[in-house]
Design an enzyme around this catalytic site. Sequence first.
Site, short mmCIF file in Angstrom:
data_model
loop_
_atom_site.label_atom_id
_atom_site.label_comp_id
_atom_site.label_asym_id
_atom_site.label_seq_id
_atom_site.Cartn_x
_atom_site.Cartn_y
_atom_site.Cartn_z
N HIS A 58 38.41 -82.86 36.37
CA HIS A 58 36.98 -82.65 36.09
C HIS A 58 36.33 -83.89 35.48
CE1 HIS A 58 38.38 -81.45 31.93
NE2 HIS A 58 37.26 -82.08 31.60
N ASP B 34 43.67 -79.23 37.58
CA ASP B 34 42.80 -80.14 36.83
C ASP B 34 43.50 -81.46 36.52
OD1 ASP B 34 40.41 -80.91 35.70
OD2 ASP B 34 40.85 -80.06 33.73
N GLY C 27 35.08 -85.51 25.78
CA GLY C 27 35.51 -86.90 25.78
C GLY C 27 37.01 -87.04 25.57
N ASN C 28 37.62 -86.00 24.95
CA ASN C 28 39.07 -85.97 24.81
C ASN C 28 39.76 -85.56 26.11
OD1 ASN C 28 38.83 -85.19 21.45
ND2 ASN C 28 40.47 -86.54 22.15
N SER C 29 39.01 -84.99 27.03
CA SER C 29 39.60 -84.51 28.28
C SER C 29 40.36 -85.61 28.99
CB SER C 29 38.50 -83.96 29.20
OG SER C 29 37.91 -82.80 28.68
N LEU D 103 51.12 -66.10 47.16
CA LEU D 103 51.82 -64.88 47.56
C LEU D 103 50.90 -63.92 48.30
CD1 LEU D 103 54.56 -63.45 47.42
CD2 LEU D 103 53.89 -62.53 45.19
N GLY D 104 49.59 -64.07 48.10
CA GLY D 104 48.65 -63.22 48.81
C GLY D 104 48.54 -61.82 48.24
N VAL D 105 48.55 -61.71 46.92
CA VAL D 105 48.39 -60.41 46.28
C VAL D 105 47.39 -60.53 45.13
CG1 VAL D 105 50.74 -59.67 46.83
CG2 VAL D 105 50.29 -60.80 44.64
#
Length: 494
Positions: free
Chosen positions: A141, A171, A242-244, A299-301
């Site tokens: 991000h 991310d 800003g820490n991201s 997994l599609g659940v």
Amino acid sequence: MKAALISPRALVIALASAGVIGAVGAGAYTSARAVNAPATTAAVAAPAAMVTLPDFSTITSRDGPAVVNISVTGTEKAPDDDTMAQLQGIDPDDPMFQFFRHFQGQMGPRGQQQQQRAVPVRSQGSGFIVDPSGIIMTNAHVVKDAKEVTVKLTDRREYRAKVLGADAKTDIAVLKIDAKNLPVLALGNTKDLKVGEWVLAIGSPFGFENTVTAGVVSAKGRSLPDDSYVPFIQTDVAVNPGNSGGPLLNARGEVVGINSQIYSRSGGYQGVSFAIPIDVAVQVKDQIVATGKATHARLGVAVQEVNQAFADSFKLDKPEGALVSNIEKGGPGDHAGLKAGDVIRKVDGQAIVSSGDLPAVIGQQAPGKKVTLEVWRQGERQELQAKLGDASDKPAQVAKADNTAGQGKLGLALRPLQPQEQRAASVDGGLLIEDVAGPSAMAGVQAGDVLLAINGTPAKSLEQVRQAVAKADKSVALLIQRGEDKIFVPVRLG
């Protein structure tokens, strides 16, 4: 003879002088419980606990040069001047301002499509060097929609960075700058990280470069609603905008996580911050460096949390696992034989404690991998084999339901669905809930819902429902369809 009272301070000094406890010096502190009680010559004081604190100054001076400041220039679409003029009467701090700003930017006051203008934006974040040739890790991000990324080192050198790739699901982003012999950070192991352990964050909050904050690990394996692929590390380290992308270091100066998010009602730090485990980040980084992108399995659940009411309904020894509420037709879970009402408890031997653990474990696997699922079905343990699919921008769904349970009888007015109603709802069987009262109403069941199953048994008749309720002990689990969603709702019977 009456014993003399000794002050706690005098007692500590006396014990230190006698060598019973160590003197307080740099890098350590003494913790002792002082009791203002009569002292006798036979009294023996318990040694005070000595705890050695990490040397934050050494970690900072050694590892700080490998932490970088990231400046991003990009553009975003904004409403035109006419639209903004219509919003001048609304306080910008009002939450409705952003709503109307977005809506008016898409559609004008008469519903006509509005032209938006590109507005330049600048943002800042943090990152850290993991390879002396210029490989840098940060958050996805931080560099989202970036037109230009600039990396600034602690010695004030600046470089134009290339974004090698970014993975929104975890991310994680990887950058490359044209430099050599750069300082790097050592990578640790998140599995060895303990709750309560000291950790250190270095980053650029609000643009203040190489700011150092410290705290402890509050929890591991946290699942957040919007980031189900990541089992976050929760800390109380002060992390702010800003820490991201900056590193989370242990007391040995090893990176154990990448600071990513904070829980805040004000926009600033409020004591809860989250970091991406370095194990997850490195796995994604290696894929990006090799191929330019990262892949994830699915997994599609759709799953939801197993609470105590569900545990009672399905005869589980404790409320753990991921309750399958819906299965994608033709998906990996469907081919594996999963059914609504199954509780997935392990994947390849790895325990699934909460529902958020499942997408995090599955998402870190490679598409096409075969895994063994341990499920709880109709009071028995079973094993299923599943070949995982490719997530391809289809995040795992987590169904949400009101888990508040009531007391007393079920409180449902039911009738069979007519054939045309079954076709409209795309179900085979089921009972229409015409009215709700008592425990079911308290649990969140609504009139118009379709009851599909009760405690895993298909609800095809009123008699089946009555029999299932009669056999139930403390609670029942109702599988209902509401619109296109299928969810389990626990109803406490008392």
